[in-house]
Design a protein around this motif. Sequence first.
Motif, mmCIF file in Angstrom:
data_model
loop_
_atom_site.group_PDB
_atom_site.id
_atom_site.type_symbol
_atom_site.label_atom_id
_atom_site.label_comp_id
_atom_site.label_asym_id
_atom_site.label_seq_id
_atom_site.Cartn_x
_atom_site.Cartn_y
_atom_site.Cartn_z
ATOM 1 N N LEU A 235 31.478 15.700 42.517
ATOM 2 C CA LEU A 235 31.800 15.201 41.187
ATOM 3 C C LEU A 235 32.451 16.285 40.337
ATOM 4 O O LEU A 235 33.426 16.039 39.626
ATOM 5 C CB LEU A 235 30.535 14.691 40.489
ATOM 6 N N LEU A 236 31.905 17.493 40.417
ATOM 7 C CA LEU A 236 32.474 18.601 39.652
ATOM 8 C C LEU A 236 33.921 18.851 40.062
ATOM 9 O O LEU A 236 34.809 18.982 39.203
ATOM 10 C CB LEU A 236 31.647 19.872 39.871
ATOM 11 N N LYS A 237 34.164 18.902 41.355
ATOM 12 C CA LYS A 237 35.514 19.122 41.863
ATOM 13 C C LYS A 237 36.449 18.014 41.390
ATOM 14 O O LYS A 237 37.595 18.272 40.975
ATOM 15 C CB LYS A 237 35.494 19.186 43.385
ATOM 16 N N CYS A 238 35.976 16.778 41.437
ATOM 17 C CA CYS A 238 36.766 15.625 41.005
ATOM 18 C C CYS A 238 37.112 15.732 39.523
ATOM 19 O O CYS A 238 38.280 15.611 39.133
ATOM 20 C CB CYS A 238 35.986 14.339 41.276
ATOM 21 N N LYS A 240 37.043 18.342 37.509
ATOM 22 C CA LYS A 240 37.864 19.515 37.216
ATOM 23 C C LYS A 240 39.334 19.219 37.547
ATOM 24 O O LYS A 240 40.239 19.587 36.797
ATOM 25 C CB LYS A 240 37.385 20.713 38.026
ATOM 26 N N LYS A 241 39.545 18.553 38.669
ATOM 27 C CA LYS A 241 40.914 18.214 39.065
ATOM 28 C C LYS A 241 41.530 17.250 38.059
ATOM 29 O O LYS A 241 42.683 17.416 37.637
ATOM 30 C CB LYS A 241 40.909 17.588 40.458
ATOM 31 N N LEU A 242 40.758 16.242 37.642
ATOM 32 C CA LEU A 242 41.263 15.260 36.688
ATOM 33 C C LEU A 242 41.537 15.889 35.321
ATOM 34 O O LEU A 242 42.523 15.568 34.665
ATOM 35 C CB LEU A 242 40.272 14.112 36.541
ATOM 36 N N SER A 243 40.663 16.803 34.894
ATOM 37 C CA SER A 243 40.848 17.446 33.608
ATOM 38 C C SER A 243 42.035 18.399 33.608
ATOM 39 O O SER A 243 42.557 18.762 32.545
ATOM 40 C CB SER A 243 39.587 18.194 33.190
ATOM 41 N N SER A 244 42.483 18.805 34.811
ATOM 42 C CA SER A 244 43.645 19.679 34.927
ATOM 43 C C SER A 244 44.942 18.887 35.088
ATOM 44 O O SER A 244 46.005 19.479 35.325
ATOM 45 C CB SER A 244 43.465 20.617 36.131
ATOM 46 N N GLY A 245 44.833 17.567 35.022
ATOM 47 C CA GLY A 245 46.026 16.737 35.092
ATOM 48 C C GLY A 245 46.181 15.952 36.370
ATOM 49 O O GLY A 245 47.156 15.223 36.541
ATOM 50 N N GLY A 246 45.221 16.067 37.300
ATOM 51 C CA GLY A 246 45.289 15.286 38.536
ATOM 52 C C GLY A 246 45.095 13.809 38.250
ATOM 53 O O GLY A 246 44.330 13.442 37.365
#
Length: 249
Positions: A235-238, A240-246
Amino acid sequence: MSNLDESDRNWLRKMLLTPIRRKGRKVLEIDDKDNVILSSGKRYKTRDPDMSDLAIEFYETLYGKTMLESVESVDSKKHFCCDDFAGDTMNSYKSVANQFFGGNPKRCAKRKEAEKNGEVPPWLQEYFDGYHCLANFWAIPKAIGRAGGNKGDRYDFAFSYIEENLNNPDDPEFLDRHCVRCYTKIESDDSNTPECRLVVDKPDYDNPQECVERVKELWKARAEEIVNSSKAEQLLKCFKKLSSGGSTC
């Protein structure tokens, strides 16, 4: 059990408890000024935060299942792959507010008038502002969630729903799947047959303010269990990726 450091644990916990607004084009955009998370709604056409793009990513990561069909139907909407796996807000706001203003759980004209005139008490307004958070979003059968059914009782609270399914032999993974084992404990009777029970009493439904406090405790308890779960790192990885624009996990 997760192996996250304290900084990551705190960040993930914040993501789970921060209210979501269905707004914007990004899957996850943190608005520190208003203390909300903004999320788009491209995958499922609705204004409900519990089916925002972020919420769907959350369900699919936590539960390990795909929620929506990949192709839009004739109504230009993606439908659920399985009606037993649909996102929903677990603990209601309206049923609590309606009770406070003297209405029934489903409708109350006085509540609507109070909201229009800004006359909702601070504790209830705070609950309204916060109840659309990931810690309050579950994937449950559509018939008792999005289709307007009752989740164990007419107030749409998780307490009765958890209690009803504690020892369901047809669904032994219920507690772990929804990350609510923290709200129960194992007991054995004279026959030495272990059973689960809720570790807290259900709130007095005639006391809306007590209901609000108990529900907020459940959010925090579930968020903590998720942070400590085997899904935490994913969840953290997900997030973090989304918050970076993924765009997807």
